[in-house]
Enzyme design. Structure first.
Site, PDB file in Angstrom:
ATOM      1  N   ASP A 198      -8.431   1.084   6.596  1.00 49.29           N
ATOM      2  CA  ASP A 198      -7.404   0.920   7.625  1.00 49.29           C
ATOM      3  C   ASP A 198      -7.925   1.460   8.964  1.00 49.29           C
ATOM      4  O   ASP A 198      -7.968   0.752   9.972  1.00 49.29           O
ATOM      5  CB  ASP A 198      -6.129   1.666   7.199  1.00 49.29           C
ATOM      6  CG  ASP A 198      -4.982   1.465   8.171  1.00 49.29           C
ATOM      7  OD1 ASP A 198      -5.170   0.812   9.205  1.00 49.29           O
ATOM      8  OD2 ASP A 198      -3.875   1.972   7.908  1.00 49.29           O
ATOM      9  N   HIS A 212      -9.300   5.089  -1.909  1.00 51.05           N
ATOM     10  CA  HIS A 212      -8.553   5.140  -0.641  1.00 51.05           C
ATOM     11  C   HIS A 212      -9.366   5.963   0.355  1.00 51.05           C
ATOM     12  O   HIS A 212     -10.305   6.668  -0.018  1.00 51.05           O
ATOM     13  CB  HIS A 212      -7.187   5.802  -0.868  1.00 51.05           C
ATOM     14  CG  HIS A 212      -6.198   4.889  -1.522  1.00 51.05           C
ATOM     15  ND1 HIS A 212      -5.093   4.399  -0.873  1.00 51.05           N
ATOM     16  CD2 HIS A 212      -6.167   4.362  -2.768  1.00 51.05           C
ATOM     17  CE1 HIS A 212      -4.418   3.617  -1.684  1.00 51.05           C
ATOM     18  NE2 HIS A 212      -5.047   3.578  -2.849  1.00 51.05           N
ATOM     19  N   ASP A 267       2.436   5.121  -5.408  1.00 47.21           N
ATOM     20  CA  ASP A 267       1.756   6.384  -5.142  1.00 47.21           C
ATOM     21  C   ASP A 267       2.639   7.542  -5.587  1.00 47.21           C
ATOM     22  O   ASP A 267       3.472   8.037  -4.843  1.00 47.21           O
ATOM     23  CB  ASP A 267       1.435   6.486  -3.647  1.00 47.21           C
ATOM     24  CG  ASP A 267       0.751   7.808  -3.297  1.00 47.21           C
ATOM     25  OD1 ASP A 267       0.562   8.639  -4.216  1.00 47.21           O
ATOM     26  OD2 ASP A 267       0.409   8.000  -2.122  1.00 47.21           O
ATOM     27  N   GLY A 300      -7.567   8.564   7.414  1.00 48.78           N
ATOM     28  CA  GLY A 300      -7.693   8.873   8.836  1.00 48.78           C
ATOM     29  C   GLY A 300      -9.134   8.952   9.312  1.00 48.78           C
ATOM     30  O   GLY A 300     -10.075   8.624   8.571  1.00 48.78           O
ATOM     31  N   ASP A 353       0.851  -1.193   0.000  1.00 52.29           N
ATOM     32  CA  ASP A 353       0.000   0.000   0.000  1.00 52.29           C
ATOM     33  C   ASP A 353       0.889   1.246   0.000  1.00 52.29           C
ATOM     34  O   ASP A 353       1.805   1.355   0.825  1.00 52.29           O
ATOM     35  CB  ASP A 353      -0.864  -0.051   1.275  1.00 52.29           C
ATOM     36  CG  ASP A 353      -1.964   0.991   1.297  1.00 52.29           C
ATOM     37  OD1 ASP A 353      -2.431   1.381   0.214  1.00 52.29           O
ATOM     38  OD2 ASP A 353      -2.362   1.394   2.404  1.00 52.29           O
ATOM     39  N   HIS A 354       0.650   2.162  -0.898  1.00 47.91           N
ATOM     40  CA  HIS A 354       1.406   3.423  -0.977  1.00 47.91           C
ATOM     41  C   HIS A 354       2.922   3.237  -1.057  1.00 47.91           C
ATOM     42  O   HIS A 354       3.671   3.771  -0.219  1.00 47.91           O
ATOM     43  CB  HIS A 354       1.078   4.346   0.208  1.00 47.91           C
ATOM     44  CG  HIS A 354      -0.332   4.837   0.206  1.00 47.91           C
ATOM     45  ND1 HIS A 354      -0.772   5.885  -0.585  1.00 47.91           N
ATOM     46  CD2 HIS A 354      -1.425   4.418   0.885  1.00 47.91           C
ATOM     47  CE1 HIS A 354      -2.063   6.077  -0.389  1.00 47.91           C
ATOM     48  NE2 HIS A 354      -2.484   5.194   0.496  1.00 47.91           N
ATOM     49  N   ASN A 408     -10.293   0.745   0.165  1.00 48.09           N
ATOM     50  CA  ASN A 408      -9.239   0.663   1.197  1.00 48.09           C
ATOM     51  C   ASN A 408      -9.737   1.061   2.580  1.00 48.09           C
ATOM     52  O   ASN A 408     -10.252   2.169   2.766  1.00 48.09           O
ATOM     53  CB  ASN A 408      -8.094   1.612   0.829  1.00 48.09           C
ATOM     54  CG  ASN A 408      -7.230   1.087  -0.282  1.00 48.09           C
ATOM     55  OD1 ASN A 408      -7.652   0.221  -1.047  1.00 48.09           O
ATOM     56  ND2 ASN A 408      -6.016   1.585  -0.373  1.00 48.09           N
ATOM     57  N   GLU A 424      -1.746   5.999  -8.802  1.00 47.90           N
ATOM     58  CA  GLU A 424      -2.676   6.996  -8.251  1.00 47.90           C
ATOM     59  C   GLU A 424      -2.557   8.322  -8.979  1.00 47.90           C
ATOM     60  O   GLU A 424      -1.464   8.784  -9.294  1.00 47.90           O
ATOM     61  CB  GLU A 424      -2.415   7.212  -6.748  1.00 47.90           C
ATOM     62  CG  GLU A 424      -3.364   8.252  -6.135  1.00 47.90           C
ATOM     63  CD  GLU A 424      -3.323   8.316  -4.607  1.00 47.90           C
ATOM     64  OE1 GLU A 424      -2.770   7.405  -3.984  1.00 47.90           O
ATOM     65  OE2 GLU A 424      -3.856   9.303  -4.063  1.00 47.90           O
TER      66      GLU A 424
HETATM   67  P1  13P Z   1      -8.756   5.036   5.889  1.00 44.40           P
HETATM   68  O1  13P Z   1      -7.850   5.894   6.709  1.00 44.40           O
HETATM   69  O2  13P Z   1     -10.018   5.761   5.538  1.00 44.40           O
HETATM   70  O3  13P Z   1      -9.025   3.714   6.526  1.00 44.40           O
HETATM   71  O4  13P Z   1      -8.007   4.731   4.496  1.00 44.40           O
HETATM   72  C1  13P Z   1      -7.074   3.695   4.380  1.00 44.40           C
HETATM   73  C2  13P Z   1      -6.308   3.713   3.105  1.00 44.40           C
HETATM   74  O5  13P Z   1      -6.640   4.382   2.142  1.00 44.40           O
HETATM   75  C3  13P Z   1      -5.114   2.848   3.041  1.00 44.40           C
HETATM   76  O6  13P Z   1      -4.438   2.986   1.832  1.00 44.40           O
HETATM   77  O1  G3H Z   2      -2.994   4.992   3.633  1.00 42.52           O
HETATM   78  C1  G3H Z   2      -2.167   4.750   4.523  1.00 42.52           C
HETATM   79  C2  G3H Z   2      -2.420   3.682   5.492  1.00 42.52           C
HETATM   80  O2  G3H Z   2      -3.453   4.038   6.353  1.00 42.52           O
HETATM   81  C3  G3H Z   2      -1.163   3.214   6.167  1.00 42.52           C
HETATM   82  O3  G3H Z   2      -0.723   3.967   7.225  1.00 42.52           O
HETATM   83  O4  G3H Z   2       1.820   4.029   7.172  1.00 42.52           O
HETATM   84  O5  G3H Z   2       0.537   4.335   9.324  1.00 42.52           O
HETATM   85  O6  G3H Z   2       0.637   2.091   8.227  1.00 42.52           O
HETATM   86  P1  G3H Z   2       0.648   3.604   8.027  1.00 42.52           P
HETATM   87 ZN    ZN Z   3      -4.490   4.975   1.046  1.00 42.34          ZN
END
Ligand code: 13P
Ligand code: G3H
Ligand code: ZN
Length: 313
Positions: free
Chosen positions: A260, A215, A108, A184, A86-87, A258, A138
């Site tokens: 998180d 995302h 990204d 977030g 991811d990213h 996505n 992206e």
């Molecule tokens: P959220 O912070 O909305 O869960 O998004 C997560 C995300 O985009 C991870 O790549």
């Molecule tokens: O989009 C980003 C994710 O929420 C990952 O966050 O680098 O804190 O694991 P992190």
């Molecule tokens: Zn993301």
């Protein structure tokens, strides 16, 4: 190691089926044994294809050898699990993930000038495709904090014509777009009410065959925020994207969603509640089991009520 040795799949077939079937594949972020187990348990119960998303910082936190050990040892159905970076922020980072055994990577380059985003994306896609690894790129910057390498205060929506050009130039497998979500637990006020479905519709018209990625799609369930606050936390003004908006976006080719923050909230609300209710328990596994169960329930609910990906392996 190649991902096929772990029984993983890339996103090609599951995205194709999701796009034609009108549902989305969840990408849940994980960062330790418990979050991984919780997500896999939800995948087993719902029989949903799942994308296991690992950020660069999560990879570092877990230790890549331990991560690969966990993935190699886990049991899941054939054709069900994608391991996704991811990213990723550089060619090196994406290459490293591919070499480790990831079946999908995201580059990204959204904060870069367009020509640079295109040239690095192309280089990564070229390398990834040699190993049958899928690539997400992206275009457009999400408001909020993507992670510590990609910061933006203002949302910059994806321009549909540029998206068409970008896809043609890069040959990307899927495209993350900015239509008003943010990372977030404090989604912007203006975004809360309505995502930019007008932009999404134009993008779909111009690139109808490309799976699109959303995302920052956490719904930020209020019960978790309330529990955290009830047991000593201090979270104010938390706001997510309403589930019904995500469901609508899925009708317009959003194929990967996505999540998180929702898992983090589930984890922390369970920990806080159980710690304060069980002052005499000293075995961390008691608390972590409760936390895992809370995350599993959340993932099942999002699969069934938002993604529509249950029983789609
Ligand atoms: P959220 O912070 O909305 O869960 O998004 C997560 C995300 O985009 C991870 O790549
Ligand atoms: O989009 C980003 C994710 O929420 C990952 O966050 O680098 O804190 O694991 P992190
Ligand atoms: Zn993301």
């Amino acid at each position: 190691m190649h991902y096929q040795n772990f029984g993983l799949v890339n996103t090609t077939n599951i995205f194709k089926k999701a796009l034609s079937g009108g549902y989305a594949i969840p990408a849940f972020n994980f960062y330790n044994l418990e979050t991984l187990q919780a997500i896999l348990q939800a995948a087993t119960i719902t029989q949903s294809p799942i994308i296991l998303a690992v950020s660069e910082s999560a990879l570092k936190y877990m230790d890549e050898n331990i991560l690969i050990g966990m993935i190699a040892g886990a049991k899941y159905k054939k054709g069900q699990i994608v391991l996704h970076l991811d990213h990723g922020h550089s060619f090196e980072s994406c290459k490293h993930a591919i070499d480790l055994g990831f079946s999908s990577v995201m580059f990204d380059g959204s904060a870069l000038p367009l020509h640079k985003n295109i040239s690095i994306s192309k280089k990564i896609i070229n390398y990834a495709h040699k190993f049958n690894v899928s690539v997400e790129t992206e275009l457009g910057v999400l408001s909020g904090i993507e992670d510590k390498n990609t910061k933006s205060k203002q949302s910059e929506y994806t321009d549909p014509e540029t998206a068409k050009y970008f896809v043609k130039e890069t040959g990307t497998d899927s495209l993350a777009i900015a239509i008003g979500t943010s990372h977030g637990i404090h989604k912007l006020k203006t975004n809360y009410d309505n995502l930019r479905f007008d932009i999404l519709e134009q993008i779909v018209k111009l690139i109808p065959n490309i799976p699109l990625v959303l995302h920052g799609a956490s719904t930020v369930p209020s019960q978790f925020v309330n529990t955290i606050n009830k047991f000593g936390g201090k979270i104010s003004h938390a706001k997510g994207i309403p589930a019904q908006q995500i469901r609508k976006a899925i009708k317009f080719h959003i194929t990967k969603v996505n999540i998180d923050s929702d898992l983090r909230l589930a984890f922390m609300s369970s920990l806080r509640a159980q710690l304060s209710k069980n002052n005499n328990i000293t075995d961390p596994r008691f608390f972590l089991t409760e936390a895992k169960n809370t995350i599993t329930k959340l993932c099942i609910s999002e699969i069934q009520n938002i993604m529509g990906s249950g029983n789609k392996i």
